[in-house]
Design an enzyme around this catalytic site. Structure first.
Site, short mmCIF file in Angstrom:
data_model
loop_
_atom_site.label_atom_id
_atom_site.label_comp_id
_atom_site.label_asym_id
_atom_site.label_seq_id
_atom_site.Cartn_x
_atom_site.Cartn_y
_atom_site.Cartn_z
N GLY A 79 -27.78 -28.92 -6.16
CA GLY A 79 -26.45 -28.32 -6.04
C GLY A 79 -26.39 -27.35 -4.88
O GLY A 79 -27.40 -26.77 -4.48
N ASP A 80 -25.20 -27.19 -4.32
CA ASP A 80 -25.00 -26.20 -3.28
C ASP A 80 -23.57 -25.69 -3.37
O ASP A 80 -22.63 -26.47 -3.51
CB ASP A 80 -25.26 -26.78 -1.89
CG ASP A 80 -25.40 -25.68 -0.86
OD1 ASP A 80 -26.53 -25.20 -0.66
OD2 ASP A 80 -24.38 -25.28 -0.25
#
Length: 203
Positions: A79-80
């Site tokens: 995730g970012d």
């Protein structure tokens, strides 16, 4: 239903806490991917969040597969999160107190966007697969005084967070309202992720 060895490609304590809502047990493998290798200006904020999440997850997936571990059907989740100012600037983590003050000042009394990209790399029925999506949440800040901004910076909370604030901590006192997924602002849209995993036949 196949069994998966779930691996979070992030050392973020916030993402770990949220992923436990879906998977009580999983491994943590911070991604070796170097964000500086991407030219940030080549992407829209949405595609940037998705690309970063995909690169981070893929790097961990390839590392695990190349190590030839005993991992059964690895499911790597990356995730970012990016914070986008009202002017369209993608805000990373503040470099110093002055940078944090600049970020918070630009968000004061205005609406900004928080976009989290999530990527899955896994093996299912003998085939390697990947899936990426992103979620956007709008956040409005109260008008902030210089003293309020300085006090928040002195807490030390802004420095490891994109946009210079953490909504799950003291930064939540700065937010007047949000439109969308609260957990997305924290760092992982867990509700949406669970539904994507179900649709893919993983859950």
């Amino acid at each position: 239903m196949e069994k998966f060895n779930v691996i979070l490609a992030s050392g973020s304590p916030r993402r770990k806490e949220l992923l436990r809502l879906i998977f009580p047990e999983f491994e943590v493998f911070p991604s070796p991917f170097d964000e500086e290798s991407l030219k940030m200006g080549d992407f829209t904020p949405e595609t940037l969040a998705e690309t970063l999440s995909r690169c981070k997850a893929e790097a961990v997936y390839n590392t695990i597969c190349n190590q030839n571990t005993n991992s059964i059907n690895p499911l790597v989740i990356g995730g970012d999160t990016v914070v986008v100012s009202p002017e369209g600037e993608v805000m990373g983590k503040p470099r110093d107190a002055a940078d944090a003050g600049r970020m918070l000042g630009s968000l004061s009394g205005r609406c900004h966007q928080v976009i989290t990209g999530v990527s899955l790399f896994y093996r299912q029925a003998g085939a390697e697969k990947s899936h990426t999506f992103s979620v956007l949440t709008k956040v409005w800040f109260y008008p902030l005084s210089e003293a309020e901004i300085a006090g928040y910076i002195e807490s030390g909370e802004p420095f490891d967070k994109a946009g210079g604030y953490g909504i799950q901590g003291l930064g939540g006192m700065l937010a007047e309202k949000i439109d969308g997924d609260y957990w997305n602002v924290v760092g992982l849209p867990a509700g949406r992720l669970k539904r994507e995993l179900t649709a893919l036949g993983i859950l």
